[in-house]
Design an enzyme around this catalytic site. Structure first.
Site, PDB file in Angstrom:
ATOM      1  N   HIS A 267      23.835  39.125 -36.363  1.00 23.47           N
ATOM      2  CA  HIS A 267      24.271  38.736 -35.012  1.00 23.47           C
ATOM      3  C   HIS A 267      23.088  38.081 -34.304  1.00 23.47           C
ATOM      4  O   HIS A 267      22.655  37.005 -34.678  1.00 23.47           O
ATOM      5  CB  HIS A 267      24.795  40.007 -34.317  1.00 23.47           C
ATOM      6  CG  HIS A 267      25.519  39.794 -33.034  1.00 23.47           C
ATOM      7  ND1 HIS A 267      25.870  38.573 -32.546  1.00 23.47           N
ATOM      8  CD2 HIS A 267      25.969  40.692 -32.102  1.00 23.47           C
ATOM      9  CE1 HIS A 267      26.507  38.710 -31.389  1.00 23.47           C
ATOM     10  NE2 HIS A 267      26.576  39.993 -31.098  1.00 23.47           N
ATOM     11  N   HIS A 309      29.865  31.275 -39.716  1.00 22.37           N
ATOM     12  CA  HIS A 309      30.249  31.988 -38.494  1.00 22.37           C
ATOM     13  C   HIS A 309      31.612  32.607 -38.704  1.00 22.37           C
ATOM     14  O   HIS A 309      32.462  32.013 -39.382  1.00 22.37           O
ATOM     15  CB  HIS A 309      30.288  31.028 -37.299  1.00 22.37           C
ATOM     16  CG  HIS A 309      30.245  31.726 -35.988  1.00 22.37           C
ATOM     17  ND1 HIS A 309      31.372  32.229 -35.381  1.00 22.37           N
ATOM     18  CD2 HIS A 309      29.209  32.040 -35.188  1.00 22.37           C
ATOM     19  CE1 HIS A 309      31.016  32.805 -34.258  1.00 22.37           C
ATOM     20  NE2 HIS A 309      29.719  32.717 -34.110  1.00 22.37           N
ATOM     21  N   ASP A 366      22.037  29.687 -34.014  1.00 19.01           N
ATOM     22  CA  ASP A 366      20.720  30.240 -34.340  1.00 19.01           C
ATOM     23  C   ASP A 366      19.894  29.334 -35.224  1.00 19.01           C
ATOM     24  O   ASP A 366      18.696  29.532 -35.370  1.00 19.01           O
ATOM     25  CB  ASP A 366      20.883  31.597 -35.031  1.00 19.01           C
ATOM     26  CG  ASP A 366      21.414  32.615 -34.064  1.00 19.01           C
ATOM     27  OD1 ASP A 366      20.824  32.734 -32.992  1.00 19.01           O
ATOM     28  OD2 ASP A 366      22.418  33.257 -34.370  1.00 19.01           O
TER      29      ASP A 366
END
Ligand code: CMC
Length: 428
Positions: A267, A309, A366
């Site tokens: 996460h 994802h 990210d």
């Protein structure tokens, strides 16, 4: 009640149940399965809750197939282009963008709450010199509950509101304290003549001995990063906040639980994992081809960090916005240009690879955020703290929405028990 029904039948028992179908503004409708056990004797089985809508929400919508992210109906691209982070906070909390006067008032309220109780400093004395900033953040956020006995009635809308404002205002102060503790530098008090982002940079990088003036490009980049991370509907940490809060737990404890959930590498810890991966490629001299081959090898636990994802099966729109600010920031501040080039090459080769195309694995937010944070001078162990700071508004907006929901009840999933059958206790 709804007009549309779906029938679920069990041919073995002959039992059948008609379930309501609830329509969504955007995206898939949801089947109401709350009566399914009474009707069929079965529970539903959904590991990771990938097919389960746990609540009705008006805050954020994601179309994973299109790569679309909307907050209260506004696209993330429009918000990063036109709004400040505090404007987005107001929008997430209140449902509408503020008027000019409303924004000024909101900024003033947040400014009023930036300081933390002086005793919070003593908590830091208890941490070991190398404590992880996320450990310090989750602890001190939980500790805030011990300072606000006057306003932790979760059923009181005014209490919920002031708590939301306190959390948004104090999170940068606590985040910067975590960093300063690590550096062995004095904690910097907030300066309320500064904007939200400038104030945070002042508390992070300022020292009492000299004045600190951040670069406008750095401020803009961080402002954009905060907006991009402000909310992402029912992800693991937000669902954790909702679940923890559903028992009536105080909001500081609930947000602290969200911070704990965010810490994991799948996460919020992923941007740190991306930088570790890119650094390791540089240090080992491993080729991009071999890195990709390892990610595809089912006998190797390695995964390409920053790719894939649960919801986006197309480009993560946040990754697109971030890639652009990455360029601007590296052009102005320098930063790790070779690492950025490596990231781009890895991205391009991965996108051209069948394995990633078939599984719809695209770069997520990210993948680039670590490079930006490194260019801003933020050390790796602070990356997830930055994410937590930005996401606090999302967490508290969802927590508030849950408490306003007439259907709200304590979260209590069921299970499919597959352990030992009842058996006699062995005689002694
Ligand atoms: N590298 C290589 N293979 C992957 C990757 C990856 N990064 N991600 C998924 N796969 C493969 C996986 O092995 C599986 O293959 P197969 O069908 O052959 O078994 C398939 O793709 C589906 O993967 P999954 O694990 O079922 O997908 P998921 O939805 O459960 O996991 C994820 C999503 C984000 C945890 C996963 O893609 C991952 O571990 N990515 C790397 C970590 C990362 O970047 N996390 C940040 C998430 S975005 C930030 C946020 O919103 O918090």
């Amino acid at each position: 009640m709804s007009d549309r029904k779906v029938s679920i039948s069990d041919p073995q028992t002959g039992k059948q149940i008609d379930c309501d179908v609830f329509e969504a503004t955007h995206g898939s409708p949801a089947i109401d399965i709350s009566k399914i056990h009474a009707g069929t004797g079965c529970y539903t089985y959904d590991p990771g809750y990938g097919m389960t809508a746990s609540c009705r929400s008006k805050i954020t919508f994601i179309d994973g197939a299109k790569g679309e992210l909307l907050h209260r109906g506004y696209s993330i691209e429009d918000l990063t282009e036109n709004s400040s982070y505090l404007e987005v906070c107001y929008l997430l909390l209140n449902g509408e963008l503020p008027s000019d006067q409303g924004l000024t008032e909101f900024e003033g309220i947040i400014r009023n709450h930036t300081m933390v109780h002086e005793n919070i400093r003593s908590f830091f004395d208890g941490f070991r010199y190398d404590a992880h900033p996320m450990a310090m953040l989750s602890t001190t956020v939980a500790a805030l509950a011990s300072f606000y006995h006057d306003s932790t009635d979760v059923n009181n809308p005014e209490h919920r509101k002031i708590t939301a404002h306190r959390l948004i205002a104090k999170m940068p102060t606590l985040a910067a304290m975590c960093y300063k503790f690590h550096r062995g530098q004095p904690f910097m008090y907030p300066q309320n003549n500064l904007g939200y982002v400038e104030n945070f940079l002042h508390m992070m990088f300022g020292v009492p001995a000299e004045e600190y003036v951040p670069s406008p490009t750095a401020v803009k980049a961080l402002e954009t990063m905060l907006i991009l991370h402000a909310d992402h509907e029912q992800n693991a940490s937000t669902s954790t906040v909702r679940l923890a809060g559903s028992s009536g737990a105080n909001p500081f404890a609930s947000i602290s639980a969200g911070i704990a959930s965010l810490w994991g590498p799948a996460h919020g810890g992923a941007n740190e994992a991306v930088m570790n991966m890119l650094d390791a490629i540089v240090e080992s001299g491993e080729s991009i081809e071999s890195t990709i081959a390892r990610a595809k090898d089912k006998n190797d636990p390695f995964r390409l960090m920053g790719f894939g994802h649960r919801v986006y099966k197309n480009f993560d729109p946040r990754a697109r916005c971030i890639e652009k600010i990455c360029h601007d920031l590296l052009n102005e501040l320098g930063g790790d240009q070779p690492l950025f080039e490596l990231a781009r090459e890895l991205e391009q080769k991965t996108l051209a690879d069948d394995y990633f195309q078939e599984r719809k694995l695209y770069p997520n937010v990210d993948f680039y955020s670590g490079i930006i944070m490194r260019a801003l001078g933020i050390p790796m162990n602070m990356f997830t703290v930055m994410f937590a700071m930005a996401r606090t508004v999302g967490w508290i907006a969802h927590w508030s929405e849950m408490h306003e929901d007439p259907e709200f009840r304590i979260g209590r999933p069921r299970q499919l028990y597959v352990g030992a059958a009842r058996r006699p206790y062995p005689s002694k």
